[in-house]
Design a protein around this motif. Structure first.
Motif, PDB file in Angstrom:
ATOM      1  N   MET A  25       0.528  -6.104 -41.963  1.00  0.00           N
ATOM      2  CA  MET A  25      -0.608  -6.543 -42.756  1.00  0.00           C
ATOM      3  C   MET A  25      -0.346  -6.150 -44.215  1.00  0.00           C
ATOM      4  SD  MET A  25      -4.672  -5.664 -42.322  1.00  0.00           S
ATOM      5  CE  MET A  25      -4.790  -6.439 -40.737  1.00  0.00           C
ATOM      6  N   THR A  26      -0.509  -7.110 -45.075  1.00  0.00           N
ATOM      7  CA  THR A  26      -0.275  -6.843 -46.490  1.00  0.00           C
ATOM      8  C   THR A  26      -1.466  -6.104 -47.088  1.00  0.00           C
ATOM      9  OG1 THR A  26      -1.263  -8.896 -47.255  1.00  0.00           O
ATOM     10  CG2 THR A  26       1.081  -8.967 -46.689  1.00  0.00           C
ATOM     11  N   LEU A  27      -1.249  -5.565 -48.253  1.00  0.00           N
ATOM     12  CA  LEU A  27      -2.320  -4.841 -48.944  1.00  0.00           C
ATOM     13  C   LEU A  27      -3.483  -5.775 -49.261  1.00  0.00           C
ATOM     14  CD1 LEU A  27      -3.342  -2.248 -50.180  1.00  0.00           C
ATOM     15  CD2 LEU A  27      -2.101  -2.815 -52.273  1.00  0.00           C
TER      16      LEU A  27
ATOM     17  N   ASN B  90      -4.419  -8.445 -47.556  1.00  0.00           N
ATOM     18  CA  ASN B  90      -5.148  -8.687 -46.305  1.00  0.00           C
ATOM     19  C   ASN B  90      -6.004  -7.490 -45.929  1.00  0.00           C
ATOM     20  OD1 ASN B  90      -4.052 -11.219 -46.011  1.00  0.00           O
ATOM     21  ND2 ASN B  90      -2.496 -10.585 -44.549  1.00  0.00           N
ATOM     22  N   LEU B  91      -5.468  -6.310 -46.089  1.00  0.00           N
ATOM     23  CA  LEU B  91      -6.204  -5.099 -45.774  1.00  0.00           C
ATOM     24  C   LEU B  91      -7.434  -4.962 -46.660  1.00  0.00           C
ATOM     25  CD1 LEU B  91      -6.431  -2.488 -44.167  1.00  0.00           C
ATOM     26  CD2 LEU B  91      -4.941  -1.411 -45.853  1.00  0.00           C
ATOM     27  N   THR B  92      -7.253  -5.207 -47.943  1.00  0.00           N
ATOM     28  CA  THR B  92      -8.369  -5.149 -48.892  1.00  0.00           C
ATOM     29  C   THR B  92      -9.435  -6.173 -48.531  1.00  0.00           C
ATOM     30  OG1 THR B  92      -6.863  -4.420 -50.637  1.00  0.00           O
ATOM     31  CG2 THR B  92      -8.980  -5.284 -51.333  1.00  0.00           C
ATOM     32  N   SER B  93      -9.007  -7.358 -48.158  1.00  0.00           N
ATOM     33  CA  SER B  93      -9.935  -8.414 -47.761  1.00  0.00           C
ATOM     34  C   SER B  93     -10.728  -8.018 -46.519  1.00  0.00           C
ATOM     35  CB  SER B  93      -9.169  -9.713 -47.508  1.00  0.00           C
ATOM     36  OG  SER B  93     -10.030 -10.706 -47.040  1.00  0.00           O
ATOM     37  N   LYS B  94     -10.061  -7.454 -45.538  1.00  0.00           N
ATOM     38  CA  LYS B  94     -10.733  -7.027 -44.298  1.00  0.00           C
ATOM     39  C   LYS B  94     -11.740  -5.912 -44.569  1.00  0.00           C
ATOM     40  CE  LYS B  94      -8.869  -9.631 -41.180  1.00  0.00           C
ATOM     41  NZ  LYS B  94      -9.658 -10.604 -40.438  1.00  0.00           N
ATOM     42  N   ILE B  95     -11.386  -4.974 -45.428  1.00  0.00           N
ATOM     43  CA  ILE B  95     -12.307  -3.881 -45.768  1.00  0.00           C
ATOM     44  C   ILE B  95     -13.526  -4.434 -46.488  1.00  0.00           C
ATOM     45  CG2 ILE B  95     -12.604  -1.828 -47.203  1.00  0.00           C
ATOM     46  CD1 ILE B  95      -9.662  -1.128 -46.498  1.00  0.00           C
ATOM     47  N   SER B  96     -13.317  -5.353 -47.413  1.00  0.00           N
ATOM     48  CA  SER B  96     -14.438  -5.972 -48.124  1.00  0.00           C
ATOM     49  C   SER B  96     -15.329  -6.752 -47.165  1.00  0.00           C
ATOM     50  CB  SER B  96     -13.919  -6.899 -49.220  1.00  0.00           C
ATOM     51  OG  SER B  96     -13.232  -6.175 -50.195  1.00  0.00           O
TER      52      SER B  96
END
Length: 55
Positions: A1-3, A5-11
């Motif tokens: 998982m790219t950064l 994608n991770l940021t998007s999931k957290i948001s």
């Protein structure tokens, strides 16, 4: 998982939690006026969080 994608999931998860919190504060009457029941809160919040990031 790219950064990204991770940021998007957290948001997305944060938006979901805010929606659940806001809807949970409404009375049963207010939810009914919106055509919702308490059992619909998680589903509606999940859809709202996803829609924001899919648009």
């Amino acid at each position: 998982m790219t950064l990204k994608n991770l940021t998007s999931k957290i948001s997305q998860w944060r938006r979901y939690r805010v929606s659940v919190r806001e809807l949970s504060r409404l009375s049963d009457r207010e939810l009914s006026d919106l055509g919702l029941g308490r059992s619909d809160i998680q589903t509606v919040a999940r859809q709202a969080a996803r829609a924001r990031f899919e648009a």
